[in-house]
Design a protein around this motif. Structure first.
Motif, PDB file in Angstrom:
ATOM      1  N   ARG A 128      40.895  34.152  40.461  1.00 38.33           N
ATOM      2  CA  ARG A 128      41.543  35.460  40.333  1.00 38.33           C
ATOM      3  C   ARG A 128      42.874  35.361  39.590  1.00 38.33           C
ATOM      4  O   ARG A 128      43.215  36.240  38.787  1.00 38.33           O
ATOM      5  CB  ARG A 128      41.752  36.066  41.721  1.00 38.33           C
ATOM      6  N   GLU A 129      43.609  34.280  39.846  1.00 42.66           N
ATOM      7  CA  GLU A 129      44.880  34.085  39.149  1.00 42.66           C
ATOM      8  C   GLU A 129      44.658  33.792  37.667  1.00 42.66           C
ATOM      9  O   GLU A 129      45.439  34.216  36.811  1.00 42.66           O
ATOM     10  CB  GLU A 129      45.666  32.952  39.817  1.00 42.66           C
ATOM     11  N   GLU A 136      33.028  37.671  41.454  1.00 42.15           N
ATOM     12  CA  GLU A 136      33.923  38.232  42.471  1.00 42.15           C
ATOM     13  C   GLU A 136      35.375  38.197  42.000  1.00 42.15           C
ATOM     14  O   GLU A 136      36.179  39.071  42.356  1.00 42.15           O
ATOM     15  CB  GLU A 136      33.776  37.461  43.783  1.00 42.15           C
ATOM     16  N   ALA A 137      35.728  37.193  41.204  1.00 41.12           N
ATOM     17  CA  ALA A 137      37.090  37.076  40.685  1.00 41.12           C
ATOM     18  C   ALA A 137      37.373  38.067  39.560  1.00 41.12           C
ATOM     19  O   ALA A 137      38.523  38.182  39.126  1.00 41.12           O
ATOM     20  CB  ALA A 137      37.332  35.660  40.189  1.00 41.12           C
ATOM     21  N   LEU A 181      37.497  22.507  39.389  1.00 43.29           N
ATOM     22  CA  LEU A 181      37.289  23.436  40.496  1.00 43.29           C
ATOM     23  C   LEU A 181      36.488  22.831  41.639  1.00 43.29           C
ATOM     24  O   LEU A 181      36.574  23.309  42.777  1.00 43.29           O
ATOM     25  CB  LEU A 181      36.612  24.711  39.988  1.00 43.29           C
ATOM     26  N   HIS A 182      35.720  21.768  41.393  1.00 45.37           N
ATOM     27  CA  HIS A 182      34.968  21.165  42.496  1.00 45.37           C
ATOM     28  C   HIS A 182      35.869  20.478  43.518  1.00 45.37           C
ATOM     29  O   HIS A 182      35.409  20.072  44.580  1.00 45.37           O
ATOM     30  CB  HIS A 182      33.900  20.182  41.975  1.00 45.37           C
ATOM     31  N   PHE A 183      37.155  20.320  43.209  1.00 41.09           N
ATOM     32  CA  PHE A 183      38.098  19.776  44.187  1.00 41.09           C
ATOM     33  C   PHE A 183      38.598  20.832  45.173  1.00 41.09           C
ATOM     34  O   PHE A 183      39.210  20.484  46.188  1.00 41.09           O
ATOM     35  CB  PHE A 183      39.309  19.156  43.478  1.00 41.09           C
ATOM     36  N   LEU A 184      38.370  22.120  44.872  1.00 47.62           N
ATOM     37  CA  LEU A 184      38.958  23.197  45.666  1.00 47.62           C
ATOM     38  C   LEU A 184      37.956  23.795  46.643  1.00 47.62           C
ATOM     39  O   LEU A 184      36.833  24.116  46.268  1.00 47.62           O
ATOM     40  CB  LEU A 184      39.471  24.305  44.747  1.00 47.62           C
ATOM     41  N   ARG A 222      39.346  28.226  45.658  1.00 49.94           N
ATOM     42  CA  ARG A 222      38.711  28.344  44.347  1.00 49.94           C
ATOM     43  C   ARG A 222      38.707  29.804  43.882  1.00 49.94           C
ATOM     44  O   ARG A 222      39.024  30.100  42.730  1.00 49.94           O
ATOM     45  CB  ARG A 222      37.281  27.801  44.417  1.00 49.94           C
ATOM     46  N   LEU A 223      38.357  30.705  44.789  1.00 51.15           N
ATOM     47  CA  LEU A 223      38.343  32.128  44.442  1.00 51.15           C
ATOM     48  C   LEU A 223      39.742  32.609  44.097  1.00 51.15           C
ATOM     49  O   LEU A 223      39.928  33.350  43.122  1.00 51.15           O
ATOM     50  CB  LEU A 223      37.765  32.940  45.602  1.00 51.15           C
TER      51      LEU A 223
END
Length: 224
Positions: free
Chosen positions: A129-130, A201-202, A116-119, A124-125
Motif C-alpha cells: 500500500r505504501e 487489495e493494495a 517481499l517473501h521476508f515479510l 507485506r500488505l
C-alpha cells in the motif's frame, strides 16, 4: 538464511543470487521492459530492497535517462550496491531504511524483487500500500519473490525442487534438510493466488503473472 550484514555474505551476494534464482538476468531485463511500457523517457523509478545493486545496474544500463531511488535496510548491502553500480551511481539515490523512508513524491514506476517473501502477510500488505501511494496513476509495479503452495505436501515438493536447482547450480549445501527447514521456518511464503490477491487489495489493477521459475513468481500490476 543469509545475513545481509555479514561482510562475507554481502560480498558474495551477486554470485550466490545468480545461482539460486533461475534466469535472474532475464528477470531484470523483463522487469525493466514492463516498467518502460508505462514510463516516460526520463522516468524516476523506486526500487525497494535495492541492496546489492544488481537490478539497479541492469535498469540503468538499459535506460540511460532514468533516475532511481533505491531503498534497503542494510547499510552493508547499500555499500555493495554503490560498488556494483560504479559510474551509474550518479543517477541513483540510495536510502537506508524501509518503504516509509522513501520519498512520497510520485514515481513513474516501482520494483520490489526478492524481498517481499521476508515479510509476514500483514506487513507485506502495508508495504504494498505504501508503494502504491508513491506511484503516479497508471504507473507499473513489478514484484518477484518466493511464492508456492502452503500445504505441507506442496511446500515440501517445491522446496525440494528449489534445493535441487541450487545443488545443480553449484550450491549443494542448500539441498540439506537443515537448509530446507530453515526456509520453512523463516520465510512467511504465500501461495501465488494469495500474493496476487494482496497486490489487488493494495490497490493495483490488471495484475498479471509474467515470471514463473520453480519457487519464484513475478507479477506486474498498475497503480489506480
Amino acid at each position: 538464511m543469509t545475513s545481509f550484514s555479514n561482510p562475507v555474505s554481502v560480498s558474495g551476494y551477486a554470485q550466490r543470487t545468480a545461482r539460486l534464482v533461475p534466469g535472474l538476468t532475464d528477470l531484470h531485463r523483463m522487469t525493466a521492459l514492463l516498467l518502460a511500457e508505462r514510463s516516460p523517457e526520463e522516468a524516476r523509478i523506486l526500487v525497494l530492497g535495492a541492496g546489492g545493486g544488481l537490478e539497479l545496474k541492469a535498469f540503468a544500463g538499459m535506460y540511460p535517462n532514468w533516475r532511481f531511488c533505491g531503498v534497503d535496510p542494510s547499510t552493508e548491502m547499500l555499500d555493495q550496491a554503490r560498488t556494483e553500480l560504479g559510474t551509474l551511481a550518479a543517477r541513483v539515490q540510495l536510502l537506508n531504511g524501509y518503504i516509509e523512508n522513501a520519498p512520497e513524491d510520485p514515481f513513474d514506476g516501482a520494483v520490489c524483487l526478492l524481498t517481499l517473501h521476508f515479510l509476514p502477510e500483514e506487513e507485506r500488505l502495508r508495504t504494498l500500500r505504501e508503494i502504491h501511494r508513491r506511484l503516479k496513476p497508471g504507473a507499473a509495479f513489478v514484484a518477484a519473490h518466493h511464492s508456492f503452495p502452503n500445504d505441507a505436501a506442496g511446500k515440501d515438493r517445491w522446496l525440494a525442487r528449489y534445493a535441487a536447482f541450487a545443488a545443480a547450480s553449484g550450491m549443494p549445501g542448500m539441498q540439506s534438510e537443515n537448509g530446507i527447514a530453515a526456509m520453512k521456518e523463516r520465510l512467511p511464503v504465500l501461495p501465488p493466488e494469495e500474493d496476487a490477491a494482496l497486490l489487488r487489495e493494495a490497490g493495483f489493477s490488471d495484475v498479471e503473472l509474467f515470471y514463473c521459475a520453480f519457487t519464484f513468481k513475478g507479477w506486474v500490476g498498475y497503480a489506480n
